[in-house]
Design an enzyme around this catalytic site. Structure first.
Site, mmCIF file in Angstrom:
data_model
loop_
_atom_site.group_PDB
_atom_site.id
_atom_site.type_symbol
_atom_site.label_atom_id
_atom_site.label_comp_id
_atom_site.label_asym_id
_atom_site.label_seq_id
_atom_site.Cartn_x
_atom_site.Cartn_y
_atom_site.Cartn_z
ATOM 1 C CB SER A 22 -4.464 -4.713 -6.023
ATOM 2 O OG SER A 22 -4.035 -3.704 -5.301
ATOM 3 C CE LYS A 71 0.565 -0.690 2.515
ATOM 4 N NZ LYS A 71 0.356 0.815 1.970
#
Ligand code: ATR
Length: 287
Positions: A22, A71
């Site tokens: 990322s 998450k």
């Protein structure tokens, strides 16, 4: 870009975060846009996700990505949750809003954009989905929401597939997901399908593993999409190709989940030219 008093910070919270790609996505985009922004990894220890989000709020971070294992755990820490993310029950992107963060699931929008970029259609399609873990559950929901005609959800443990199918069907108010045991693929209708591989079976360093090895299965697949991108070509993809199908890995999904997060944080639209430039950089990492 020079880091100075006006630099905004984004980052990734998860554990582990050492192997993330990322920073490459976001720092490349920041450079191309000329934005004064840096993106860094933040490893978060078990039990400290609430502290991490509170700290990020206090430090006025512009945005965060969230990865394994947080998450779902991150959701109670948020001010708002986007409806798709709430239905899936998983958030991978936080964007600053007054009083805290709003959570989104750009993994699923990213998968949708990656498939669109490869001209793979979901609407009106009959789709085979392998696996019934967190990732596959989200994909089943995406397919249902994007108008798939039918999703055959094949899982080793059929009870788990049944549970996911019930949840998704209830949520979209139609019987779109059909649970099946992996071993029952023979009873699928006589035709070819788009098959999405949503388990972590075959992930490096276990590149020789595959959920279904039987070539009779692959004769039913015209297009295979593996969510895995390491190795570059999974055994699932090889088997699809060997039986004459087209196969794609998950790198474009990774790319677009990042691009959508970047667009949310910076209120910009990333052009296809910029997307291609970032993709080439990511790809170089694997070759
Ligand atoms: P998640 O998607 O939540 O990250 P995962 O561990 O990547 O979870 O994947 C779990 C999925 O992979 C499940 O569908 C699991 O099947 P079961 O529900 O039967 O456990 C599937 N899976 C894991 N190992 C497998 C294997 N060796 N053969 C077939 N399926 C397997």
């Amino acid at each position: 870009m020079e880091i100075n008093g006006k630099t905004r910070t984004c980052g990734l919270i998860g554990n582990p975060v050492e192997h993330t790609l990322s920073p490459m996505i976001h720092n490349t985009l920041a450079k191309r846009f000329g934005h004064n922004l840096v993106y860094v990894p933040f490893p978060v220890e078990s039990g400290r996700i609430t502290d991490a989000v509170k700290g990020a709020e206090a430090l006025r971070l512009l945005g965060l990505n969230v990865t394994v294992p947080y998450k779902s755990e991150v959701i109670p820490c948020l001010r708002e949750v986007d409806s798709l993310a709430a239905a899936i029950g998983a958030v991978n992107t936080l964007a600053a809003v007054p009083g805290g963060f709003k959570g989104y699931n750009t993994d699923m929008e990213g998968l949708y954009r990656a498939m669109t970029a490869e001209h793979i259609q979901i609407a009106d399609e009959e789709i085979i989905l392998l696996g019934a873990g967190g990732a596959s559950r989200a994909v089943a929901y995406l397919c249902a929401v994007k108008g798939a005609k039918r999703v055959y959800l094949l899982n080793r443990t059929v009870e788990k597939a049944q549970k996911v199918a019930e949840e998704v069907n209830r949520s979209v108010e139609r019987q779109v997901v059909l649970p099946m045991a992996l071993s029952d693929f023979d009873s699928l209708p006589e035709r070819k399908f788009l098959a999405i591989q949503g388990t972590s079976v075959g992930l490096s360093p276990h590149a020789e593993d595959v959920v279904i090895a039987d070539e009779k299965f692959y004769a039913r697949v015209h297009t295979g999409f593996d969510l895995i991108y390491s190795p570059w070509e999974t055994r699932f993809m090889k088997l699809v190709k060997e039986s004459g199908g087209r196969a794609y890995n998950g790198l474009k999904m990774l790319l677009y989940q990042g691009i959508i997060a970047y667009e949310l944080w910076n209120e910009v639209k990333v052009s296809e030219e910029d997307a291609d430039a970032v993709y080439e950089k990511l790809k170089a990492h694997f070759h």
